[in-house]
Every structure is written in C-alpha cells, then in structure tokens.
Write a protein that holds these residues in place. Structure first.
Motif, PDB file in Angstrom:
ATOM      1  N   ASP A  42      22.284  25.473 -27.783  1.00 25.83           N
ATOM      2  CA  ASP A  42      22.816  25.131 -29.118  1.00 25.83           C
ATOM      3  C   ASP A  42      22.004  25.879 -30.176  1.00 25.83           C
ATOM      4  O   ASP A  42      21.013  25.353 -30.691  1.00 25.83           O
ATOM      5  CB  ASP A  42      22.694  23.621 -29.363  1.00 25.83           C
ATOM      6  CG  ASP A  42      23.677  22.787 -28.553  1.00 25.83           C
ATOM      7  OD1 ASP A  42      23.761  23.007 -27.325  1.00 25.83           O
ATOM      8  OD2 ASP A  42      24.347  21.919 -29.139  1.00 25.83           O
ATOM      9  N   LYS A  84      25.239  24.180 -20.801  1.00 26.01           N
ATOM     10  CA  LYS A  84      26.375  23.923 -21.706  1.00 26.01           C
ATOM     11  C   LYS A  84      26.180  24.683 -23.023  1.00 26.01           C
ATOM     12  O   LYS A  84      25.584  24.156 -23.963  1.00 26.01           O
ATOM     13  CB  LYS A  84      26.488  22.411 -21.970  1.00 26.01           C
ATOM     14  CG  LYS A  84      27.689  22.025 -22.819  1.00 26.01           C
ATOM     15  CD  LYS A  84      27.787  20.528 -22.980  1.00 26.01           C
ATOM     16  CE  LYS A  84      26.886  19.949 -24.035  1.00 26.01           C
ATOM     17  NZ  LYS A  84      27.113  20.426 -25.411  1.00 26.01           N
ATOM     18  N   ASP A  91      31.214  24.403 -23.980  1.00 27.17           N
ATOM     19  CA  ASP A  91      31.573  23.261 -24.824  1.00 27.17           C
ATOM     20  C   ASP A  91      32.370  23.772 -26.015  1.00 27.17           C
ATOM     21  O   ASP A  91      31.833  24.066 -27.080  1.00 27.17           O
ATOM     22  CB  ASP A  91      30.310  22.521 -25.277  1.00 27.17           C
ATOM     23  CG  ASP A  91      30.624  21.158 -25.858  1.00 27.17           C
ATOM     24  OD1 ASP A  91      31.820  20.827 -26.001  1.00 27.17           O
ATOM     25  OD2 ASP A  91      29.670  20.408 -26.162  1.00 27.17           O
ATOM     26  N   LYS A 124      35.640  22.323 -26.635  1.00 26.12           N
ATOM     27  CA  LYS A 124      36.517  21.198 -27.040  1.00 26.12           C
ATOM     28  C   LYS A 124      37.893  21.697 -27.465  1.00 26.12           C
ATOM     29  O   LYS A 124      38.404  21.370 -28.529  1.00 26.12           O
ATOM     30  CB  LYS A 124      35.867  20.373 -28.143  1.00 26.12           C
ATOM     31  CG  LYS A 124      34.534  19.765 -27.715  1.00 26.12           C
ATOM     32  CD  LYS A 124      33.995  18.794 -28.706  1.00 26.12           C
ATOM     33  CE  LYS A 124      32.660  18.211 -28.287  1.00 26.12           C
ATOM     34  NZ  LYS A 124      31.547  19.182 -28.283  1.00 26.12           N
ATOM     35  N   LEU A 127      37.281  14.778 -23.312  1.00 34.31           N
ATOM     36  CA  LEU A 127      36.583  13.817 -24.170  1.00 34.31           C
ATOM     37  C   LEU A 127      37.239  12.453 -24.008  1.00 34.31           C
ATOM     38  O   LEU A 127      38.428  12.306 -24.272  1.00 34.31           O
ATOM     39  CB  LEU A 127      36.674  14.239 -25.640  1.00 34.31           C
ATOM     40  CG  LEU A 127      36.117  15.610 -26.021  1.00 34.31           C
ATOM     41  CD1 LEU A 127      36.329  15.861 -27.514  1.00 34.31           C
ATOM     42  CD2 LEU A 127      34.647  15.736 -25.655  1.00 34.31           C
ATOM     43  N   THR A 182      33.334   9.724 -27.106  1.00 36.54           N
ATOM     44  CA  THR A 182      32.292  10.670 -27.513  1.00 36.54           C
ATOM     45  C   THR A 182      31.045   9.939 -28.031  1.00 36.54           C
ATOM     46  O   THR A 182      31.084   8.752 -28.340  1.00 36.54           O
ATOM     47  CB  THR A 182      32.834  11.644 -28.572  1.00 36.54           C
ATOM     48  OG1 THR A 182      33.366  10.899 -29.668  1.00 36.54           O
ATOM     49  CG2 THR A 182      33.921  12.536 -27.973  1.00 36.54           C
ATOM     50  N   VAL A 230      21.681  12.237 -25.209  1.00 37.06           N
ATOM     51  CA  VAL A 230      20.309  11.939 -24.799  1.00 37.06           C
ATOM     52  C   VAL A 230      19.348  12.698 -25.725  1.00 37.06           C
ATOM     53  O   VAL A 230      19.575  13.859 -26.045  1.00 37.06           O
ATOM     54  CB  VAL A 230      20.074  12.386 -23.334  1.00 37.06           C
ATOM     55  CG1 VAL A 230      18.621  12.194 -22.925  1.00 37.06           C
ATOM     56  CG2 VAL A 230      21.007  11.638 -22.399  1.00 37.06           C
ATOM     57  N   GLN A 279      20.068  12.184 -30.421  1.00 32.11           N
ATOM     58  CA  GLN A 279      21.075  11.178 -30.812  1.00 32.11           C
ATOM     59  C   GLN A 279      20.668   9.767 -30.392  1.00 32.11           C
ATOM     60  O   GLN A 279      21.381   8.798 -30.656  1.00 32.11           O
ATOM     61  CB  GLN A 279      22.450  11.534 -30.230  1.00 32.11           C
ATOM     62  CG  GLN A 279      23.044  12.805 -30.829  1.00 32.11           C
ATOM     63  CD  GLN A 279      24.400  13.131 -30.239  1.00 32.11           C
ATOM     64  OE1 GLN A 279      25.325  12.310 -30.261  1.00 32.11           O
ATOM     65  NE2 GLN A 279      24.535  14.334 -29.704  1.00 32.11           N
ATOM     66  N   ILE A 305      21.481  17.280 -22.567  1.00 32.97           N
ATOM     67  CA  ILE A 305      20.437  17.268 -23.586  1.00 32.97           C
ATOM     68  C   ILE A 305      20.336  18.664 -24.191  1.00 32.97           C
ATOM     69  O   ILE A 305      20.320  19.647 -23.455  1.00 32.97           O
ATOM     70  CB  ILE A 305      19.101  16.783 -22.955  1.00 32.97           C
ATOM     71  CG1 ILE A 305      18.016  16.622 -23.985  1.00 32.97           C
ATOM     72  CG2 ILE A 305      18.625  17.669 -21.854  1.00 32.97           C
ATOM     73  CD1 ILE A 305      16.869  15.754 -23.472  1.00 32.97           C
ATOM     74  N   ARG A 350      19.007  19.596 -28.259  1.00 36.02           N
ATOM     75  CA  ARG A 350      17.883  19.810 -29.190  1.00 36.02           C
ATOM     76  C   ARG A 350      16.552  19.287 -28.674  1.00 36.02           C
ATOM     77  O   ARG A 350      15.520  19.930 -28.867  1.00 36.02           O
ATOM     78  CB  ARG A 350      18.213  19.173 -30.551  1.00 36.02           C
ATOM     79  CG  ARG A 350      19.218  19.962 -31.357  1.00 36.02           C
ATOM     80  CD  ARG A 350      19.739  19.169 -32.517  1.00 36.02           C
ATOM     81  NE  ARG A 350      20.556  18.035 -32.076  1.00 36.02           N
ATOM     82  CZ  ARG A 350      21.103  17.131 -32.875  1.00 36.02           C
ATOM     83  NH1 ARG A 350      20.920  17.223 -34.179  1.00 36.02           N
ATOM     84  NH2 ARG A 350      21.841  16.140 -32.394  1.00 36.02           N
TER      85      ARG A 350
HETATM   86  O1  LIG Z   1      30.539  13.329 -27.311  1.00 34.73           O
HETATM   87  C1  LIG Z   1      29.957  14.399 -27.447  1.00 34.73           C
HETATM   88  C2  LIG Z   1      30.461  15.585 -26.965  1.00 34.73           C
HETATM   89  C3  LIG Z   1      29.725  16.723 -27.099  1.00 34.73           C
HETATM   90  N1  LIG Z   1      28.524  16.717 -27.714  1.00 34.73           N
HETATM   91  C4  LIG Z   1      27.783  18.000 -27.789  1.00 34.73           C
HETATM   92  O2  LIG Z   1      26.598  17.876 -26.988  1.00 34.73           O
HETATM   93  C5  LIG Z   1      25.500  18.473 -27.654  1.00 34.73           C
HETATM   94  C6  LIG Z   1      24.494  17.405 -28.012  1.00 34.73           C
HETATM   95  O3  LIG Z   1      23.371  17.977 -28.623  1.00 34.73           O
HETATM   96  P1  LIG Z   1      21.970  17.192 -28.794  1.00 34.73           P
HETATM   97  O4  LIG Z   1      21.112  18.168 -29.509  1.00 34.73           O
HETATM   98  O5  LIG Z   1      21.462  16.863 -27.416  1.00 34.73           O
HETATM   99  O6  LIG Z   1      22.257  15.980 -29.593  1.00 34.73           O
HETATM  100  C7  LIG Z   1      26.080  19.199 -28.860  1.00 34.73           C
HETATM  101  O7  LIG Z   1      26.443  20.502 -28.468  1.00 34.73           O
HETATM  102  C8  LIG Z   1      27.317  18.387 -29.178  1.00 34.73           C
HETATM  103  O8  LIG Z   1      28.319  19.146 -29.840  1.00 34.73           O
HETATM  104  C9  LIG Z   1      28.020  15.553 -28.197  1.00 34.73           C
HETATM  105  O9  LIG Z   1      26.909  15.492 -28.750  1.00 34.73           O
HETATM  106  N2  LIG Z   1      28.746  14.415 -28.046  1.00 34.73           N
END
Ligand SMILES: O=c1ccn([C@@H]2O[C@H](COP(=O)(O)O)[C@@H](O)[C@H]2O)c(=O)[nH]1
Length: 290
Positions: free
Chosen positions: A30, A67, A101, A103, A158, A161, A238, A241, A263, A265
């Motif tokens: 990411d 991902k 990812d 979507k 999805l 989410t 994880v 968030q 996971i 960030r």
């Molecule tokens: O329900 C969802 C679906 C996709 N995501 C994606 O996963 C990562 C989460 O990133 P973190 O940094 O671990 O929080 C991000 O690419 C989202 O777009 C999601 O968070 N929730």
C-alpha cells in the motif's frame, strides 16, 4: 528472496498450501504518500517504483499472499500500472501468490472486461486472485467467476468490510419476496457468503476447498457465519484499523475455515529496510500461524 515451488492451481488449493508453508498471512503493498515519505522516498514515480521493489523483495517467498492496493498504483496512471505489472511478474516468478485489491464490479457485460484484465493468463495484470464488489448484484459477477474457474484463479467478494460505514448496507436484513432462493431475514453479507458457498461446491468435493472467497473485516463485531463457505476468507483490518489476532480467531477460529488475516500499514511502517520488514513479517507469521 526465497523461491517457493510454483503455485498449484486451483487458487484455493494453492493458498491452503502456501499457508501451510509460510503461515496464513496476507501482506499489503500500500504505497501511501505518507509511508513513502517515512521511507525517505518522494511521492512520485521513482518513489513508487522503489517502495514496490523493496516490498516485493521483502515479501517474496515469505508470505502466503501479497495484496497490492491497486488505488495507489492507479493514481500514477499508466506508469503506475507499469510498476504494478512488474511487481505482479516478479511475485509470480518467485512463486508467491497475489491478490490484486482492485474491488472491481459492474454490470455483467462490463465485468467481462475486468475478468479479461485481471484473470486471464495473457494479461499484463493477471493476478492469482482479485477482490470484487457485489453491490451491483452478486450474480452480476458471473464473468469473473467463470474466468476464475477456467484459469484456476480466485475471487474475493466483499461481504462485510472492515470499515464502520459498511455496516448500514452490509448488515441490512433482507426481506425477500421474489425469485431469489435465499431465506428472508438474513443479512446482505450472509447472502453473499452463502452464494459463494454454492459456487465452491464443485471444488469442495474434489479438493476440500474452493477458490471463491470472501472479504470479512477482522474489525467486524457481528460477522456472517463462515463455516459453510469452504473457501478462503480474507480478513483486512489487523493493525492500524484496530483488529488483533483474537479478533481473527473470533471470526475464523472454528475448524475448517481458511482465514487469511491481511495487514498493510502496521507492517510497512517497519520499512524501508528489507531485513527489518522480513524480520517483522516472520514475527507476524509466527503470531498468526495456527
Ligand atoms: O474491508 C476491507 C477491504 C479491503 N481493505 C484494504 O486492506 C488494506 C488495509 O490496510 P491497513 O493498512 O492494514 O489498514 C487496504 O488496502 C484497504 O483498502 C480494508 O481495509 N478493508
């Protein structure tokens, strides 16, 4: 970079095997602007390229699933997509499974275009699996299901989410009166899971697991029932968030469900050193390996 044996198709089988080899974790690529700056990189094409290169080197052969978050490549236009294409090719070469990812999801006829872009062997964006959105109707995704079946790839739909805003739509209780075969009184998220469970029937008989998975946030307080899915469950949320291993166990800890916590960030913050990323990844794999 460790090369694993080439992934076995179909996707559900390959993912189950990868989880047994490396631990059941999915890690995100990411390239947030803030993370690039934290890594001492500029938020430009050169920074994106270097960030992605480091992630690919750190994750190849060390994790069940990678991902890439397509949004962060898309914002650089065609040059960003070229960086993503190289990452997909390098991860494929290393035998590491990738879920893009993106979507995606539209009316059925347009979904054929997404299927050709992400799930066909000869496409530059070909990925082992793709995230898709069912909110134009879970059945509108048929061209994506068909392409996944034909090419041995996977789909993650999805269902519920990880973001709190998802609840009002995805936890809504359905009141069927027409031709849909699902019972009234269950949630939108549950209907999606149950539909995917039916799609998994054929591979379930042959392999014990199908390639049609769902996304259920690890943050979700009241997740859909997943025991009958017989396919993988991707669990983002994880770390930053707020979800923990206990949340993952709460949602997919019961026997038979292939839950793959995701996971991004919270791991990427350990960069830019490949060694530091790899070391943290190995700790996380141990923590989540059950
Ligand atoms: O329900 C969802 C679906 C996709 N995501 C994606 O996963 C990562 C989460 O990133 P973190 O940094 O671990 O929080 C991000 O690419 C989202 O777009 C999601 O968070 N929730």
């Amino acid at each position: 970079m460790t090369a694993l044996c080439a992934p076995t198709k179909p996707f559900g089988v390959a993912l189950r095997r990868a989880c047994a080899q490396t631990g059941r974790l999915c890690v995100g690529i990411d390239p947030h602007a803030a993370l690039l700056r934290q890594w001492g990189l500029d938020w430009n094409l050169a920074g994106l390229t270097e960030f992605t290169r480091i992630c690919v080197e750190a994750f190849s052969g060390r994790v069940a699933l990678v991902k890439p978050q397509v949004a962060f490549f898309e914002c650089f236009g065609s040059q960003g997509f070229a960086v993503l294409e190289k990452a997909l090719a390098d991860l494929r070469e290393a035998g590491t499974l990738v879920v893009s990812d993106a979507k995606r999801g539209d009316i059925g006829s347009t979904n054929q275009g997404y299927a050709d872009a992400w799930l066909r062997d000869d496409s530059p964006l070909a990925s082992d699996a793709l995230t898709v959105s069912p909110y134009l109707g879970v059945k509108s995704l048929a061209p994506l299901y068909d392409a996944a079946r034909e090419t041995g790839r996977g789909i993650f739909v999805l269902a519920r989410t990880s973001n709190p805003e998802g609840a009002s739509l995805q936890d809504a209780i359905l009141n069927h009166t027409d031709q849909t075969p699902f019972p009234a009184g269950q949630s939108v998220a549950q209907e999606i899971v149950d539909y995917l469970s039916e799609l998994n029937n054929r591979e379930k008989v042959q392999y014990g697991i199908g390639s049609f998975g769902v996304v259920v946030g690890a943050t979700v307080p009241h997740p859909p029932i997943l025991e009958n899915l017989c396919g993988p469950v991707l669990l983002p949320g994880v770390g930053v968030q707020g979800a923990t291993k206990e949340d993952v166990d709460r949602i997919v800890g019961h026997g038979g469900t292939l839950g793959v916590p995701s996971i991004s960030r919270a791991l990427l913050e350990c960069g830019p050193s490949v060694e530091d990323l790899a070391a943290r990844l190995s700790q996380l794999n141990a923590e989540f390996f059950v």
